[in-house]
Each structure stands twice: as structure tokens, then as C-alpha cells.
Design a protein around this motif. Structure first.
Motif, short mmCIF file in Angstrom:
data_model
loop_
_atom_site.label_atom_id
_atom_site.label_comp_id
_atom_site.label_asym_id
_atom_site.label_seq_id
_atom_site.Cartn_x
_atom_site.Cartn_y
_atom_site.Cartn_z
N GLN A 184 1.14 -0.93 0.63
CA GLN A 184 0.09 0.18 0.42
C GLN A 184 1.06 1.09 0.29
O GLN A 184 1.80 1.21 0.58
CB GLN A 184 -0.57 -0.25 0.44
N GLU A 185 0.06 2.40 -0.58
CA GLU A 185 1.11 3.82 -0.58
C GLU A 185 -0.20 4.42 -0.50
O GLU A 185 -0.92 4.68 -1.34
CB GLU A 185 1.76 3.96 -1.73
N ASP A 186 0.15 5.28 0.16
CA ASP A 186 -1.14 6.42 1.22
C ASP A 186 -0.49 7.46 0.75
O ASP A 186 0.88 7.80 1.66
CB ASP A 186 -1.35 6.05 2.39
N THR A 187 -1.24 8.38 0.14
CA THR A 187 -0.53 9.93 -0.24
C THR A 187 -2.00 11.10 0.89
O THR A 187 -2.75 10.72 0.31
CB THR A 187 -0.53 9.92 -1.29
N ARG A 192 -5.54 6.00 -1.15
CA ARG A 192 -4.77 5.14 -0.77
C ARG A 192 -4.50 3.83 -2.30
O ARG A 192 -5.51 3.50 -2.80
CB ARG A 192 -5.52 3.55 -0.31
N GLN A 193 -2.52 3.61 -2.69
CA GLN A 193 -3.09 3.04 -3.86
C GLN A 193 -2.93 1.46 -3.30
O GLN A 193 -1.26 1.59 -2.93
CB GLN A 193 -1.78 3.42 -5.39
N VAL A 253 3.54 10.91 1.99
CA VAL A 253 3.62 9.45 1.76
C VAL A 253 4.09 8.74 2.84
O VAL A 253 5.26 8.56 3.03
CB VAL A 253 4.01 8.98 0.37
N LYS A 256 4.46 4.44 2.80
CA LYS A 256 4.09 3.16 2.13
C LYS A 256 4.81 1.45 2.95
O LYS A 256 5.60 1.88 3.64
CB LYS A 256 5.22 3.31 0.84
N LYS A 257 3.94 1.17 2.65
CA LYS A 257 3.39 -0.21 3.33
C LYS A 257 3.37 -1.84 3.44
O LYS A 257 2.53 -1.69 1.96
CB LYS A 257 3.43 0.16 4.89
N ASP A 298 7.94 1.67 5.89
CA ASP A 298 9.07 2.15 5.32
C ASP A 298 9.84 3.02 6.11
O ASP A 298 8.29 3.66 6.75
CB ASP A 298 8.37 3.14 4.08
#
Length: 170
Positions: A34-37, A49-50, A99, A101-102, A120
Motif C-alpha cells: 500500500q501507498e498512502d498519499t 490509497r493505492q 506519503v 509506504k507499507k 518504510d
């Protein structure tokens, strides 16, 4: 508006914690990249959330207090099929806060989502999200969270108050 009771805690060792969560859920984890901006907002938190290489993403607004232990959170999710353009638009309108990232390991126990996150630049954490049923009493949700905390050996001293974004900004 949908709601949940949430706790978040720092964990020292992913593997034993994943084993406990797996036993409680009776299943293997679903693994999500997951990447949360996060965007600047006048109230609450707003994130895009991507998930992995999926085209569909989620725009999530949520509001919850920054406190240790179980906390009530209200949220709204909008499905997004063009996340990159939305990220540009919201970034221009509000500014990007940062951002996160996890890698998330997701387990389900009853009405609770157990998230074990390898974040991260931060380390390992866990979240419990007791997804509230309509008209369910907040105290009942807190009791479910506290019971799982005990079963997972989560101590008060390991609890954290804010979001991962807050920790990254410190």
C-alpha cells in the motif's frame, strides 16, 4: 458514516505477532503493498490509497482523536479509477502532506481487521480495526478491541496515538 474502533501499537518482532494473528483468524494473511498519499486538510485526514499494481484505488477521509488505546473513528471511502490524476488535482488544491509506504498483512477475526504493517522508514506496527455494526454501542467495540489486545499481548506502553504520517513528520 461508517465507523470503527481502532488501536495502533508498535511491535518489535513481526513473525511471532503474525503467528498469533494467524491462529486467532484461523487463516493465512492477505498481503497488500500500500501507498498512502496524505493531503493537507482543515479537519480530519484525507489520503489516497493505492494498492499494489491495481488501477482502482480509494480516497479515504477519516476523523479520529489522537490518543492511546481504543478510539472511535468515522470514515468515508470513495473508489477511484484514475488515482494518478486525482493525486495531481488534490495536490494542487490542498498540497501533499506526505506519503506512507507499507506492506500490510491482513487477518480477519470476527468483525475485526488485524493489520500488521511493515512501514518504510518507521518499522513494524499493528492496528486493530473493529468495524462497527449499525447501532452497535461504542463500549462494545472497545471491549472487542481490548479483548484482542490481551490475546495478542499488546501492552499499554506499545500503543501509539497518531497516524504513520504523523510519525514520519516528527
Amino acid at each position: 458514516m461508517p465507523s470503527n474502533i481502532e488501536i495502533k501499537a508498535k511491535i518489535d518482532d513481526l513473525q511471532p505477532f503474525k503467528q498469533k494473528a494467524g491462529v486467532l483468524s484461523g487463516s493465512e494473511a492477505t498481503v497488500l503493498a500500500q501507498e498512502d498519499t496524505f493531503f493537507n486538510t482543515p479537519n480530519g485526514r484525507l489520503k489516497l490509497r493505492q494498492i499494489g499494481n491495481e488501477k482502482n484505488s480509494e480516497l479515504i477521509f477519516y476523523n479520529r482523536p489522537d490518543q492511546k488505546g481504543p478510539k472511535f473513528s468515522e470514515y468515508h471511502i470513495t473508489l477511484v479509477n484514475d488515482p494518478e490524476n486525482l493525486k495531481v488535482t488534490l495536490g494542487k488544491a490542498y498540497g501533499i502532506k506526505g506519503v506512507v509506504k507499507k506492506t500490510r498483512y491482513l487477518y480477519i477475526v470476527g468483525q475485526t481487521r488485524i493489520h500488521i504493517d511493515d512501514v518504510d522508514k518507521l518499522g513494524s506496527f499493528m492496528e486493530l480495526e473493529v468495524v462497527m455494526k449499525p447501532d452497535q454501542d461504542i463500549m462494545e467495540g472497545e471491549k472487542i478491541a481490548e479483548d484482542l489486545m490481551q490475546k495478542l499481548d499488546i501492552t499499554e506502553k506499545s500503543l501509539i496515538t497518531g497516524a504513520y504520517m504523523d510519525l514520519l513528520l516528527k
